[in-house]
Design a protein around this motif. Structure first.
Motif, PDB file in Angstrom:
ATOM      1  N   LEU A  99       0.822  -1.215   0.000  1.00  0.00           N
ATOM      2  CA  LEU A  99       0.000   0.000   0.000  1.00  0.00           C
ATOM      3  C   LEU A  99       0.854   1.261   0.000  1.00  0.00           C
ATOM      4  CD1 LEU A  99      -2.800  -1.088   2.509  1.00  0.00           C
ATOM      5  CD2 LEU A  99      -2.864  -1.114   0.010  1.00  0.00           C
ATOM      6  N   GLY A 100       2.004   1.227   0.701  1.00  0.00           N
ATOM      7  CA  GLY A 100       2.885   2.388   0.722  1.00  0.00           C
ATOM      8  C   GLY A 100       2.238   3.594   1.385  1.00  0.00           C
ATOM      9  N   GLY A 101       2.795   4.771   1.162  1.00  0.00           N
ATOM     10  CA  GLY A 101       2.229   6.021   1.673  1.00  0.00           C
ATOM     11  C   GLY A 101       2.097   6.047   3.185  1.00  0.00           C
ATOM     12  N   TRP A 102       0.979   6.623   3.647  1.00  0.00           N
ATOM     13  CA  TRP A 102       0.790   6.783   5.089  1.00  0.00           C
ATOM     14  C   TRP A 102       0.589   5.430   5.785  1.00  0.00           C
ATOM     15  CZ3 TRP A 102      -3.523   4.962   7.461  1.00  0.00           C
ATOM     16  CH2 TRP A 102      -4.634   4.682   6.657  1.00  0.00           C
ATOM     17  N   THR A 103       0.057   4.448   5.071  1.00  0.00           N
ATOM     18  CA  THR A 103      -0.106   3.119   5.671  1.00  0.00           C
ATOM     19  C   THR A 103       1.252   2.512   5.991  1.00  0.00           C
ATOM     20  OG1 THR A 103      -2.136   2.769   4.394  1.00  0.00           O
ATOM     21  CG2 THR A 103      -1.091   0.827   5.348  1.00  0.00           C
ATOM     22  N   ASP A 104       2.157   2.609   5.046  1.00  0.00           N
ATOM     23  CA  ASP A 104       3.513   2.112   5.261  1.00  0.00           C
ATOM     24  C   ASP A 104       4.177   2.843   6.413  1.00  0.00           C
ATOM     25  OD1 ASP A 104       5.977   0.894   4.953  1.00  0.00           O
ATOM     26  OD2 ASP A 104       6.596   2.173   3.292  1.00  0.00           O
ATOM     27  N   GLU A 105       4.024   4.162   6.415  1.00  0.00           N
ATOM     28  CA  GLU A 105       4.644   4.972   7.465  1.00  0.00           C
ATOM     29  C   GLU A 105       4.103   4.604   8.842  1.00  0.00           C
ATOM     30  OE1 GLU A 105       7.353   7.852   8.762  1.00  0.00           O
ATOM     31  OE2 GLU A 105       7.050   7.035   6.744  1.00  0.00           O
ATOM     32  N   ALA A 106       2.777   4.464   8.954  1.00  0.00           N
ATOM     33  CA  ALA A 106       2.163   4.151  10.252  1.00  0.00           C
ATOM     34  C   ALA A 106       2.574   2.761  10.738  1.00  0.00           C
ATOM     35  CB  ALA A 106       0.643   4.249  10.139  1.00  0.00           C
TER      36      ALA A 106
END
Length: 273
Positions: A99-106
């Motif tokens: 998924l990347g993006g904020w999902t990856d970050e979280a």
């Protein structure tokens, strides 16, 4: 010159692991009855009575019964914790990488938070709060061990998500989660599964340490509990701690060496391919 030595160590590890599995599976036949039952006089030394070849503990419980039933507990905890941690880590790593993006970050920040706490301290705190039982111990170990599989799975997914077969799955209209878990995850699993031997060995040690501290399942015989039991009479009956300690060392060594041999063989096959 190193290959024969590694092969020999792998064979030794597989032999130890096979013996451990056989002892765990046939524990009720090797030592029938309740391993916590009092069967003889207390502190019977090894080889003093052939009915109890390894002796008895302070309460008169047979050490052979404790060893074989403790093997079943250690193996069950190690395998269950490895399966649980690999499942949790694979799911989180796949979601983060695909998924990347904020999902990856979280998800990676959550992973970082778990990694900042030493695994044994996390398991110790969890069992202290939830209470000592085998399912709780397995869950506690899994919660302290899933971060490694998660990072490996994420790295593999990041390298796979741009491949042609993923683009083809998108073209035919597959749901993103279906692509992640049906197309990408199976291809990302081999490096993740390579961690299983390390997780099993660490889980066996963690369970023994928790039992040594009195946080093991009170209804189960464990090697850590046996070592703790012998601590009070270490000078007069050192065998009570030495014998289960040797069994614990051999089990961890066997699992680790067998896992290394399996990974090395798989890498050799990939190299030949």
């Amino acid at each position: 010159m190193k290959r024969p030595v590694r092969s020999l160590s792998g064979m030794v590890g597989i032999a130890i692991l096979a013996a451990l599995v056989l002892v765990a599976v046939f524990a009720p036949l090797i030592s029938p009855g309740d391993p916590l039952a009092i069967t003889a006089r207390p502190l019977l030394p090894p080889l003093a009575d052939w009915a109890h070849p390894l002796g008895t503990d302070r309460l008169g419980r047979d050490l052979v019964a404790g060893l074989v039933h403790g093997a079943r507990t250690s193996l069950a905890v190690g395998l269950a914790a490895a399966v649980a941690s690999l499942m949790i880590g694979s799911i989180i790593g796949t979601l983060a990488g695909f998924l990347g993006g904020w999902t990856d970050e979280a998800l990676m920040r959550v992973t970082d938070a778990f990694q900042t706490v030493p695994g044994f301290l996390l398991a110790l705190a969890f069992v202290s709060v939830a209470g000592p039982s085998l399912p709780v111990i397995v869950l506690a170990i899994a919660l302290s061990a899933w971060t490694g599989p998660a990072r490996v799975a994420r790295a593999e997914v990041l390298s796979l998500r741009e491949r042609d077969f993923v683009a083809s799955a998108r073209v035919i209209g597959m749901h993103p989660l279906e692509i992640a878990f049906r197309e990408i995850l199976p291809n990302a699993l081999p490096p993740v599964l390579a961690l299983s031997s390390v997780i099993v060995a660490a889980a066996i040690l963690t369970e023994a340490a928790l039992s040594f501290l009195g946080l093991g399942d009170p209804n189960r015989v464990t090697w850590g509990g046996m070592i703790a039991e012998g601590r009070a009479v270490l000078r007069s009956a050192p065998y009570l701690s030495i014998i289960p300690g040797i069994a614990l060392v051999l089990a961890v060594l066997g699992v680790y060496l067998a896992g290394e041999a399996t990974v090395e063989r798989a890498a050799r096959r990939v190299g030949h391919a």
